[in-house]
Write an enzyme that holds these catalytic residues in place. Structure first.
Site, PDB file in Angstrom:
ATOM      1  N   LYS A 164       3.115 -15.351   1.633  1.00  0.00           N
ATOM      2  CA  LYS A 164       2.994 -16.055   0.345  1.00  0.00           C
ATOM      3  C   LYS A 164       4.419 -16.373  -0.115  1.00  0.00           C
ATOM      4  O   LYS A 164       4.840 -16.014  -1.225  1.00  0.00           O
ATOM      5  CB  LYS A 164       2.232 -15.154  -0.648  1.00  0.00           C
ATOM      6  CG  LYS A 164       1.795 -15.815  -1.924  1.00  0.00           C
ATOM      7  CD  LYS A 164       0.675 -16.812  -1.755  1.00  0.00           C
ATOM      8  CE  LYS A 164       0.392 -17.515  -3.076  1.00  0.00           C
ATOM      9  NZ  LYS A 164      -0.466 -18.701  -2.943  1.00  0.00           N
ATOM     10  N   ASP A 173      -3.425 -18.026   1.155  1.00  0.00           N
ATOM     11  CA  ASP A 173      -4.608 -18.671   0.574  1.00  0.00           C
ATOM     12  C   ASP A 173      -5.125 -19.762   1.517  1.00  0.00           C
ATOM     13  O   ASP A 173      -6.330 -19.896   1.753  1.00  0.00           O
ATOM     14  CB  ASP A 173      -4.326 -19.219  -0.832  1.00  0.00           C
ATOM     15  CG  ASP A 173      -2.951 -19.856  -0.972  1.00  0.00           C
ATOM     16  OD1 ASP A 173      -2.150 -19.778  -0.022  1.00  0.00           O
ATOM     17  OD2 ASP A 173      -2.673 -20.447  -2.030  1.00  0.00           O
ATOM     18  N   ASP A 210     -11.043  -8.814   7.665  1.00  0.00           N
ATOM     19  CA  ASP A 210     -12.467  -8.724   7.315  1.00  0.00           C
ATOM     20  C   ASP A 210     -13.136 -10.096   7.342  1.00  0.00           C
ATOM     21  O   ASP A 210     -14.266 -10.236   7.815  1.00  0.00           O
ATOM     22  CB  ASP A 210     -12.648  -8.086   5.926  1.00  0.00           C
ATOM     23  CG  ASP A 210     -12.775  -6.572   6.029  1.00  0.00           C
ATOM     24  OD1 ASP A 210     -12.330  -6.021   7.053  1.00  0.00           O
ATOM     25  OD2 ASP A 210     -13.317  -5.949   5.105  1.00  0.00           O
ATOM     26  N   TYR A 267       0.820  -1.218   0.000  1.00  0.00           N
ATOM     27  CA  TYR A 267       0.000   0.000   0.000  1.00  0.00           C
ATOM     28  C   TYR A 267       0.853   1.267   0.000  1.00  0.00           C
ATOM     29  O   TYR A 267       0.367   2.352  -0.286  1.00  0.00           O
ATOM     30  CB  TYR A 267      -0.947   0.030   1.212  1.00  0.00           C
ATOM     31  CG  TYR A 267      -2.055  -1.016   1.157  1.00  0.00           C
ATOM     32  CD1 TYR A 267      -2.289  -1.764  -0.005  1.00  0.00           C
ATOM     33  CD2 TYR A 267      -2.871  -1.246   2.248  1.00  0.00           C
ATOM     34  CE1 TYR A 267      -3.284  -2.714  -0.053  1.00  0.00           C
ATOM     35  CE2 TYR A 267      -3.885  -2.203   2.195  1.00  0.00           C
ATOM     36  CZ  TYR A 267      -4.080  -2.929   1.044  1.00  0.00           C
ATOM     37  OH  TYR A 267      -5.082  -3.867   0.987  1.00  0.00           O
ATOM     38  N   ASP A 310      -5.430  -6.879   5.673  1.00  0.00           N
ATOM     39  CA  ASP A 310      -6.627  -6.144   5.279  1.00  0.00           C
ATOM     40  C   ASP A 310      -7.744  -7.138   4.937  1.00  0.00           C
ATOM     41  O   ASP A 310      -8.884  -7.026   5.400  1.00  0.00           O
ATOM     42  CB  ASP A 310      -6.264  -5.288   4.050  1.00  0.00           C
ATOM     43  CG  ASP A 310      -7.339  -4.280   3.702  1.00  0.00           C
ATOM     44  OD1 ASP A 310      -8.354  -4.235   4.412  1.00  0.00           O
ATOM     45  OD2 ASP A 310      -7.166  -3.552   2.709  1.00  0.00           O
TER      46      ASP A 310
END
Ligand code: NAD
Length: 365
Positions: free
Chosen positions: A187, A219, A247, A141, A243
């Site tokens: 990852k 994943d 959620d 980001y 992020d």
């Protein structure tokens, strides 16, 4: 001890849930014989209306001088068409950046009386209690170079050793007070930056031999959170993965109106509900205050080390839900409908009850 707190109620339901949280905070402080010093400042849309910008230098200075910031929510339709940098949400990013808040904590705790609110089966989520610790000021980001032209777009995911080290330390320290397990999510099978992240976390782990460390690909983590959330204690991860995972984790516990969060830096801390300003229900005394009140519990725990007070407050929320009280967002016909103020007062009453039981030795934490 003085609890020196800046209040940024913001817009929409922000002021309503902040008022509820402050009522609880003042009550808890008085019970625990500590003083509160609260300064409220305009922030977000209301600051745009009054001063032309979402975050003034003066507000920022007040935040710097306090022990913690308690934020409501910002945003609303009337500011939606402003250019990006002038929007209420831009004030939020500026605030987080200026306070150096590099770590975001989102608890995923299922209240036992609230199992039916989740979209997952009761036996899957029962007793779920973990946190997602997300790196907040680095990664893709913020990485340079970034941009796009007619034929391509690009971003850069970059982490320095120091950025990973400080959040890894925090994760292991948090796990120490919990169930002593950190799951570092990355990852590393595809991304070099993740391999680097993994190496640094493994190095830091050597300082915490009593904490279990596991590594998991993002994943797989997304799948495991909905398959068997009970396996997690502290999930440590980068900005973009956190992020998304926070959620997912938030939703297994039910409603947006129930989710608190904390953002911590080396010198400052900010506490806020996860939800937005909910303009559709603003001004109706209908907002669920639990996310804001649970954010106060996080503040008591992380900034003021008032662990006992935080525990009683969490228990008071749980007990209030057990009585069947529900705000509109979590209401079903077998429950009793409560307004923001009724829910807040019930939590205070239950706090009082638990506090007294404990003082009599009936309740053991
Ligand atoms: P929202 O979270 O404000 O609302 C989504 C839905 O959830 C609405 O139906 C709302 O009524 C409900 N809801 C949210 N919180 C609730 C609560 N405490 N009690 C009862 N119901 C609740 O998200 P949105 O509608 O996408 O955004 C509205 C505004 O909030 C936008 O301007 C957005 O940019 C802003 N926003 C701000 C923050 C923040 O301040 N941190 C976060 C998200 C969105």
């Amino acid at each position: 001890m003085n609890l020196k707190i800046t209040l940024l109620p913001g817009d929409g339901i922000g002021p309503e849930v902040t008022k509820a949280a402050v009522k609880v905070l003042n009550y808890v402080a008085q019970k625990f014989d500590v003083a509160t010093e609260l300064i409220s400042k305009d922030f977000g849309g209301v600051s745009i209306d009054n001063f032309g910008i979402p975050l003034t230098e003066e507000t920022l200075q007040v935040c710097y001088k306090s022990n913690a910031v308690l934020l409501g929510a910002v945003g609303g339709h009337q500011w939606e068409n402003l250019e990006h940098q002038k929007k209420p949400e831009a004030g939020l990013l500026k605030l987080r950046k200026n306070l150096g808040l590099f770590a975001n904590i989102r608890p995923a705790k299922v209240y036992s009386s609230f199992l039916d609110a989740s979209s997952l089966k009761n036996d899957v989520i029962e007793d779920t209690d973990f946190i997602v610790l997300r790196e907040l000021t680095g990664g893709i980001y913020f990485g340079e170079p970034r941009g796009y032209n007619k034929s391509k777009g690009w971003n850069t995911m970059v982490y320095s050793e120091n950025e990973v080290e400080r959040i890894a330390h925090l994760a292991f320290k948090m796990a120490k007070d919990r169930n002593k397990k950190v799951t570092s999510v990355d990852k590393a099978n595809v991304l070099e930056v993740s391999q680097f992240w993994r190496n640094v976390v493994q190095n830091i782990h050597q300082d915490y031999p009593d904490i279990q460390l596991e590594n998991m690909y993002v994943d797989n983590a997304a799948m495991q959170i909905v398959r068997n959330p009970k396996q997690f204690d502290v999930i440590l991860t980068s900005n973009i993965f956190g992020d998304i995972l926070s959620d997912i984790a938030g939703m297994i516990t039910g409603s947006l109106g129930m989710l608190p969060s904390a953002s911590l830096g080396e010198k400052h801390a900010l506490y806020e509900p996860v939800h937005g300003s909910a303009p559709d229900i603003a001004g109706q005394n209908a907002a669920n205050p639990i996310a804001a009140i649970a954010s106060v519990a996080m503040m008591l725990h992380h900034t003021f080390q008032m662990t006992k007070a935080a525990e009683i407050l969490d228990e008071a929320i749980e007990r209030t839900l057990k009585t069947g009280l529900r705000t509109t967002d979590i209401f079903k016909e077998q429950y009793k409908l409560a307004s923001t103020t009724e829910m807040t007062d019930a939590i205070i009453e239950n706090f009082e009850e638990i506090y007294n039981e404990q003082a009599l030795g009936v309740f053991t934490l």
